[in-house]
Scaffold this motif. Structure first.
Motif: not given
Ligand code: AMP
Ligand code: ZN
Length: 511
Positions: A29-33, A227-229, A252-254, A256-258
């Motif tokens: 499990m990854y959560v954006c901090g 960074e998250c990817s 936006t953030h998620h 773009n992560e995908i």
């Protein structure tokens, strides 16, 4: 215990789905901090409490969870949608004339303290963006090799239009690319991008930019999304089970992560996307940019926070529990309870009245937990404890429904109080199950805890009582029973009862 069958609402498919991990019983499990350019606010805390609940329940349900929650310490620019403006941490460093690392250190200290007083468990891994620059450069290179990114004057951009020809860029938000293009403006200084939706994977550092690293494209710094990817892939693999964050991160953030992960590896990175709804104030999202935030230090009782840190501003020391909108301070556990009374996917409005009601509810729950320990079993039960126990699991298995769980626990509170009052009875076996249900769900799953503050008076009473009991024990060992009886009778008059056991002597004030 047998692993529970949980259903999770998946933003990707817009429905509740059976949770089936890739490699059970393991769960990634990854959560954006947080981005640590200022103190975290209560809105951020809501998201971290929600994922703490999810993490705690997955562990309780029998899964072996690797929980990664990052710290953003570089690359999050002021205009996060357009990827423009100054780096948030760099800006604070410039304004305060501090090293960026000093900014991070100070707010990380405060962040961890807030997490701890809210009884939020630490993640298994807490990686920082600045500690993973090589991984981000490598991923950017791979995306370029696949033809989904291009260089312009030392900047690397992700080519959204090209990606969209073979992939659904808006898969997570459900928005099509034409709508997104219509809603995006071109900013000054961004003309070098081929398309308006293109976003930076790497940015060239201007001479005044403090945080800078060497790269194959010159000196610069990573974009926010990469960074998250890069870090989720490093610690959880190319495809992992759960990715979470606030709903504000979806478009936006998620998104773009995908795109980055698919662009790099050709595989969809995440099975279940989980998003928490926003904490609002008068219906408006609580956010640092809108300026309508409450800091934990302004709300909680007994919290000194960063005021203890050498870099804290003097005004912070005076803030404790004193926000003009709140009549009084609330305990961290009352705030945690308040947040858990609403399902994580519903909005939650913060108000004095709501907090006051929660304070009463929390007290009622904790009183019942204490009463429960004193209950005596009977021959049989007048209430169905097994069904209560099953209902608690059913609530949590249904997309971590903490408000329904609390409703069942409050049914349990009624049962406890009736048994205590003598209007209901419970068998020995059911009493054990009732105690286990409360212990498991109140403490382990909801993460609530008793908040008996030991005041100076309590400490003084403890010290004095230890002395009195020591004198009594000495008298008893010398067979000086007139002294030991005098102490016991004197304490009884003062409504303090003492109990001798093999472990020693304990005392309590009689109600
Ligand atoms: P930030 O430090 O702003 O990047 O936010 C850290 C986390 O808090 C992200 O997952 C955000 O989605 C979440 N967040 C920010 N504001 C709120 C809010 N008002 N309510 C709930 N979560 C929030
Ligand atoms: Zn993230």
């Amino acid at each position: 215990m047998t692993i529970q069958q949980i259903e999770i609402y998946n933003t990707l498919t817009r429905k509740k789905e059976k949770f089936v991990p890739i490699n059970p019983p393991f769960v990634g499990m990854y959560v954006c901090g947080p981005t640590l350019y200022s103190d975290v606010h209560i809105g951020n805390c809501r998201t971290f409490i929600s994922f703490d609940l999810i993490y705690r329940y997955l562990v309780h349900a029998g899964y072996k969870v690797r929980y990664v929650r990052n710290i953003t310490d570089v690359g999050h620019l002021e205009d996060e949608v357009a990827g423009a403006g100054e780096d948030r941490i760099g800006k604070q460093a410039r304004l305060k004339k501090l090293e960026p690392m000093e900014i991070i250190q100070r707010y990380a200290f405060g962040f961890r303290e807030v997490m701890s007083i809210l009884n939020i468990l630490p993640p298994s891994i807490e990686p920082t963006a600045s500690g993973h620059i090589p991984e981000q450069i490598e991923m950017t290179q791979k995306i370029m090799e696949k033809g989904f990114a291009y260089e312009k004057d030392g900047n690397i951009y992700f080519d959204v239009e090209k990606f969209s020809k073979t992939n659904n860029y808006g898969i997570l938000s459900g928005r099509n690319i034409e709508d997104q293009l219509d809603n995006t403006r071109t900013l000054d200084g961004q003309e070098e991008k081929k398309g308006r939706l293109d976003f930076a994977l790497w940015k060239k550092a201007k001479p005044e930019h403090i945080m800078r690293w060497n790269s194959p494209w010159g000196i610069g710094f990573p974009g926010w999304h990469i960074e998250c990817s890069a870090m989720s892939q490093k610690y959880l693999g190319e495809t992992f089970d759960i990715h979470g964050g606030g709903m504000d991160l979806i478009p936006t953030h998620h998104t773009n992560e995908i795109a980055q992960s698919v662009g790099c590896c050709g595989v969809v990175p995440v099975r279940y996307w989980v998003h928490t709804n926003m904490l609002t104030l008068n219906g408006q999202k609580m956010s640092r940019s809108l300026g309508n935030v409450f800091l934990p230090v302004e709300l909680f009782t007994g919290m000194k926070l960063a005021a203890d840190s050498p870099t804290a501003t003097p005004s912070q020391a005076k803030l404790e529990g004193k926000h003009p909108l709140f009549e009084k301070a609330y305990s961290p556990m009352c705030v945690r309870f308040f947040i858990l009374q609403t399902h994580y996917r519903s909005t939650l409005d913060f108000s004095n009245e709501a907090l006051q009601a929660s304070e009463k509810g929390f007290e009622r729950l904790m009183n019942a937990v204490n009463t429960l320990e004193k209950l005596k079993p009977s021959e049989k039960s007048s209430a169905d404890i097994k069904s209560l126990h099953a209902k608690c699991y059913a609530a949590m298995n249904d997309d971590f429904n903490s408000p329904i769980l609390l409703a069942h626990l409050f049914d349990g509170v009624k049962i406890i109080n009736s048994i205590h009052a003598g209007t209901a009875i419970v068998s020995k076996e059911d009493l054990t199950l009732l105690k286990k249900t409360f212990r498991d769900f109140v403490f382990d799953v909801l993460g609530l805890k008793e908040e008996k503050e030991t005041s100076n008076n309590d400490e003084l009473a403890n010290n004095l009582m230890n002395l009195v009991l020591e004198i009594r024990n000495e008298a008893k060992s010398k067979k000086d029973f007139s002294t030991s009886d005098k102490i016991r009778d004197g304490l009884a008059k003062a409504k303090i009862s003492i109990k001798d056991s093999k472990e020693g002597t304990t005392w309590e004030i009689e109600n």
